[in-house]
Design an enzyme around this catalytic site. Structure first.
Site, PDB file in Angstrom:
ATOM      1  CE  LYS A  27      -4.002  -2.114   2.171  1.00  0.00           C
ATOM      2  NZ  LYS A  27      -4.999  -2.027   3.241  1.00  0.00           N
TER       3      LYS A  27
ATOM      4  CG  ASP B 194      -7.848   0.257   3.266  1.00  0.00           C
ATOM      5  OD1 ASP B 194      -8.546  -0.661   2.797  1.00  0.00           O
ATOM      6  OD2 ASP B 194      -6.601   0.264   3.211  1.00  0.00           O
TER       7      ASP B 194
END
Ligand code: ATR
Length: 269
Positions: free
Chosen positions: A73, A109
């Site tokens: 990420k 997220d």
């Protein structure tokens, strides 16, 4: 199945990746909307040392969309053409969309945390304990900062909690002060405690009460924390719901359609 030369390829990459539920979830969404000949979603095992070659591969093969999980990420960010403002603030990208060769990084997220919470409560003015100060905690604290919740961050390494509080607001505490969570409305565990050993919980049973909402971002079966919360009749949100809602937002970024959340959820269960 009607895969053609025009079918757009989406995928999740990670290391490890074998246990990812994302292919099931996204393909179920394509089928529900009858777009399964337009999109297909697979999983690829990519090591972090190979991330640059992978990005070259996206361009070379015209891969349409990518979901990123551990450990990519942050590592992926320098290789993208554009990073959306929220992903930039959070400091992590979990989604790449390829539009005519232009690769844009997004973060969904934070929506995976916010959407299930808002289905249960109005966050404004609520006291929320965030346990942890890594990538998932950053997404959580950012999400909460958009809703005027009162955030307390608890982390083993207090400096990281202080940095996070400095970026998005809130107070920082070490785990020695965890007892404070007894008074709070919402507890969110973003640490990896419970991930490797499902019988471990950072939060003891006696700190939980029936008026609280307990959210464990660790996904998998029922974690010890969720088990404790249920035994105290607290409301619970599992990491599976976080996976679902971050995936639903990705689905929209990849296809332009709003996600068939119920079908995607059934695929996860
Ligand atoms: P992610 O990006 O998934 O949030 P991460 O950045 O590795 O993962 O963060 C993991 C978090 O779990 C950190 O807050 C970490 O605490 P430190 O900042 O002190 O390292 C926390 N964590 C991991 N193992 C832990 C343990 N055994 N006890 C308490 N906290 C732990």
């Amino acid at each position: 199945m009607n895969i053609t030369a025009k079918t757009k390829i989406c995928m999740v990459i990670g290391d490890p990746i074998d246990h990812s539920l994302s292919p099931k979830m996204h393909n179920a969404g394509y089928i529900a909307l009858s777009i399964e000949s337009d999109y297909i979603y697979v999983a690829c095992h990519v090591k972090v040392a190979d991330i640059k070659q992978f990005i070259d591969g996206i361009r070379a093969m015209n891969i349409h969309g990518v979901s990123l999980t551990i450990p990519h990420k942050i590592a992926v960010m320098p290789y993208l053409d554009k990073i959306d403002e929220v992903a930039q603030k959070i400091g992590a990208v979990n989604t790449i969309v390829n539009e005519n060769g232009m690769l844009t990084g997004y973060n969904t997220d934070w929506q995976g945390i916010l959407i299930p919470l808002e289905k249960m409560t109005d966050l404004s003015g609520k006291s929320v304990a965030v346990l942890g100060a890594g990538g998932a905690a950053r997404a959580a604290v950012y999400a909460l900062s958009t809703k005027k919740a009162r955030v307390s961050i608890f982390n083993r390494t207090i400096e990281k909690a202080a940095n996070l509080a400095n970026d998005f607001g809130g107070e920082a505490f070490s785990l020695d002060e965890l007892e404070r969570i007894k008074q709070m409305d919402i507890i969110i565990n973003t640490t990896s405690v419970g991930l490797k050993n499902i019988n471990e919980s950072l939060v003891p049973l006696e700190y939980i009460n029936k008026h609280q909402i307990v959210f464990d971002a660790v996904y998998g079966n029922e974690t010890q924390l969720i088990h404790f919360a249920k035994s105290k009749s607290a409301k619970t949100i599992t990491g599976l719901e976080m996976l679902l809602y971050q995936g639903a937002e990705q689905f929209s970024l990849f296809t332009g359609y709003s996600a068939p959340v119920i079908d995607m959820k059934n695929a996860l269960l």
